[in-house]
Design a protein around this motif. Structure first.
Motif, PDB file in Angstrom:
ATOM      1  N   ASN A  29       0.826  -1.205   0.000  1.00  0.00           N
ATOM      2  CA  ASN A  29       0.000   0.000   0.000  1.00  0.00           C
ATOM      3  C   ASN A  29       0.862   1.258   0.000  1.00  0.00           C
ATOM      4  O   ASN A  29       0.570   2.216  -0.722  1.00  0.00           O
ATOM      5  N   PHE A  30       1.905   1.281   0.802  1.00  0.00           N
ATOM      6  CA  PHE A  30       2.799   2.432   0.862  1.00  0.00           C
ATOM      7  C   PHE A  30       3.456   2.679  -0.497  1.00  0.00           C
ATOM      8  O   PHE A  30       3.526   3.810  -0.977  1.00  0.00           O
ATOM      9  N   THR A  31       3.935   1.617  -1.134  1.00  0.00           N
ATOM     10  CA  THR A  31       4.580   1.740  -2.442  1.00  0.00           C
ATOM     11  C   THR A  31       3.588   2.209  -3.497  1.00  0.00           C
ATOM     12  O   THR A  31       3.924   3.044  -4.343  1.00  0.00           O
ATOM     13  N   LEU A  32       2.353   1.705  -3.458  1.00  0.00           N
ATOM     14  CA  LEU A  32       1.329   2.133  -4.413  1.00  0.00           C
ATOM     15  C   LEU A  32       1.025   3.618  -4.270  1.00  0.00           C
ATOM     16  O   LEU A  32       0.945   4.351  -5.270  1.00  0.00           O
ATOM     17  N   ALA A  60       3.961   5.684  -5.517  1.00  0.00           N
ATOM     18  CA  ALA A  60       4.033   5.644  -6.980  1.00  0.00           C
ATOM     19  C   ALA A  60       2.937   6.507  -7.605  1.00  0.00           C
ATOM     20  O   ALA A  60       3.154   7.136  -8.648  1.00  0.00           O
ATOM     21  N   LEU A  61       1.787   6.562  -6.960  1.00  0.00           N
ATOM     22  CA  LEU A  61       0.686   7.377  -7.468  1.00  0.00           C
ATOM     23  C   LEU A  61       1.034   8.858  -7.381  1.00  0.00           C
ATOM     24  O   LEU A  61       0.832   9.613  -8.338  1.00  0.00           O
ATOM     25  N   HIS A  62       1.578   9.291  -6.252  1.00  0.00           N
ATOM     26  CA  HIS A  62       1.863  10.711  -6.047  1.00  0.00           C
ATOM     27  C   HIS A  62       3.113  11.192  -6.788  1.00  0.00           C
ATOM     28  O   HIS A  62       3.163  12.339  -7.218  1.00  0.00           O
ATOM     29  N   THR A  63       4.098  10.340  -6.938  1.00  0.00           N
ATOM     30  CA  THR A  63       5.335  10.756  -7.613  1.00  0.00           C
ATOM     31  C   THR A  63       5.342  10.401  -9.097  1.00  0.00           C
ATOM     32  O   THR A  63       6.254  10.802  -9.814  1.00  0.00           O
ATOM     33  N   ASN A  64       4.346   9.645  -9.545  1.00  0.00           N
ATOM     34  CA  ASN A  64       4.229   9.195 -10.935  1.00  0.00           C
ATOM     35  C   ASN A  64       5.476   8.434 -11.387  1.00  0.00           C
ATOM     36  O   ASN A  64       5.959   8.588 -12.497  1.00  0.00           O
ATOM     37  N   LYS A  65       5.993   7.596 -10.509  1.00  0.00           N
ATOM     38  CA  LYS A  65       7.143   6.754 -10.834  1.00  0.00           C
ATOM     39  C   LYS A  65       6.664   5.438 -11.436  1.00  0.00           C
ATOM     40  O   LYS A  65       5.570   4.965 -11.147  1.00  0.00           O
ATOM     41  N   GLN A  66       7.516   4.851 -12.234  1.00  0.00           N
ATOM     42  CA  GLN A  66       7.214   3.564 -12.846  1.00  0.00           C
ATOM     43  C   GLN A  66       7.417   2.454 -11.822  1.00  0.00           C
ATOM     44  O   GLN A  66       8.382   2.471 -11.061  1.00  0.00           O
ATOM     45  N   VAL A  67       6.490   1.481 -11.815  1.00  0.00           N
ATOM     46  CA  VAL A  67       6.576   0.375 -10.865  1.00  0.00           C
ATOM     47  C   VAL A  67       6.598  -0.954 -11.603  1.00  0.00           C
ATOM     48  O   VAL A  67       6.177  -1.071 -12.748  1.00  0.00           O
ATOM     49  N   TYR A  68       7.078  -1.946 -10.888  1.00  0.00           N
ATOM     50  CA  TYR A  68       7.134  -3.323 -11.359  1.00  0.00           C
ATOM     51  C   TYR A  68       6.162  -4.106 -10.495  1.00  0.00           C
ATOM     52  O   TYR A  68       6.366  -4.229  -9.292  1.00  0.00           O
ATOM     53  N   LEU A  69       5.065  -4.594 -11.094  1.00  0.00           N
ATOM     54  CA  LEU A  69       4.002  -5.300 -10.366  1.00  0.00           C
ATOM     55  C   LEU A  69       4.091  -6.794 -10.572  1.00  0.00           C
ATOM     56  O   LEU A  69       4.402  -7.262 -11.666  1.00  0.00           O
ATOM     57  N   THR A  70       3.778  -7.534  -9.538  1.00  0.00           N
ATOM     58  CA  THR A  70       3.560  -8.970  -9.640  1.00  0.00           C
ATOM     59  C   THR A  70       2.189  -9.232  -9.051  1.00  0.00           C
ATOM     60  O   THR A  70       1.924  -8.863  -7.914  1.00  0.00           O
ATOM     61  N   TYR A  71       1.304  -9.825  -9.857  1.00  0.00           N
ATOM     62  CA  TYR A  71      -0.040 -10.095  -9.386  1.00  0.00           C
ATOM     63  C   TYR A  71      -0.478 -11.500  -9.769  1.00  0.00           C
ATOM     64  O   TYR A  71       0.142 -12.163 -10.600  1.00  0.00           O
ATOM     65  N   GLY A  95       4.698  -0.521 -15.358  1.00  0.00           N
ATOM     66  CA  GLY A  95       3.867   0.589 -15.782  1.00  0.00           C
ATOM     67  C   GLY A  95       3.687   1.619 -14.689  1.00  0.00           C
ATOM     68  O   GLY A  95       4.518   1.745 -13.792  1.00  0.00           O
ATOM     69  N   PHE A  96       2.571   2.353 -14.763  1.00  0.00           N
ATOM     70  CA  PHE A  96       2.297   3.449 -13.849  1.00  0.00           C
ATOM     71  C   PHE A  96       0.967   3.238 -13.134  1.00  0.00           C
ATOM     72  O   PHE A  96       0.023   2.718 -13.717  1.00  0.00           O
ATOM     73  N   ILE A  97       0.898   3.671 -11.893  1.00  0.00           N
ATOM     74  CA  ILE A  97      -0.326   3.602 -11.112  1.00  0.00           C
ATOM     75  C   ILE A  97      -1.111   4.890 -11.366  1.00  0.00           C
ATOM     76  O   ILE A  97      -0.566   5.989 -11.234  1.00  0.00           O
ATOM     77  N   GLN A  98      -2.392   4.755 -11.721  1.00  0.00           N
ATOM     78  CA  GLN A  98      -3.196   5.932 -12.001  1.00  0.00           C
ATOM     79  C   GLN A  98      -4.176   6.245 -10.875  1.00  0.00           C
ATOM     80  O   GLN A  98      -4.470   7.405 -10.600  1.00  0.00           O
ATOM     81  N   PHE A  99      -4.688   5.202 -10.209  1.00  0.00           N
ATOM     82  CA  PHE A  99      -5.711   5.415  -9.191  1.00  0.00           C
ATOM     83  C   PHE A  99      -5.634   4.285  -8.173  1.00  0.00           C
ATOM     84  O   PHE A  99      -5.436   3.135  -8.544  1.00  0.00           O
TER      85      PHE A  99
END
Length: 110
Positions: free
Chosen positions: A46-49, A52-63, A74-78
């Motif tokens: 949650n902290f990383t999300l 990433a949302l506020h700084t618009n940094k690119q993230v690496y997701l595993t789901y 990619g990028f977190i939008q919401f």
């Protein structure tokens, strides 16, 4: 008499239903159970999300989806913590993906 050329012999190709059934069995065997995250891991995600949302940094997701672990960049939008979902824009196809937070396994910055 006519020459027919060389024909490939495919003994099991006469039953296409067999291929479909075998593919389903192989896919079932490759499935893995969804991992359960600890409270600390969920807080870190949650902290990383949010960062990433506020700084618009690119993230690496595993789901987790359909018995498989999928990775994407990619990028977190919401992020909606109460609604248990977030919107992720894929880097490759630039598509918006709505996902549940419960499907998320790991998030870190690229």
């Amino acid at each position: 008499m006519e020459y027919r050329g060389m024909k490939k012999w495919r003994p099991f190709a006469t039953m296409p239903e067999q291929y479909i059934g075998l593919k389903e069995i192989i896919n079932k065997q490759a499935e893995v159970p969804q991992p359960l995250l600890t409270e600390e891991q969920m807080e870190q995600v949650n902290f990383t999300l949010i960062e990433a949302l506020h700084t618009n940094k690119q993230v690496y997701l595993t789901y987790f989806k359909n018995g498989r672990h999928i990775t994407a960049t990619g990028f977190i939008q919401f992020v909606d913590s109460l609604g248990n979902l977030f919107v992720f824009i894929d880097e490759v196809f630039e598509l918006k993906n709505k996902m549940r937070l419960s499907e998320l396994i790991n998030v870190h910055f690229v």
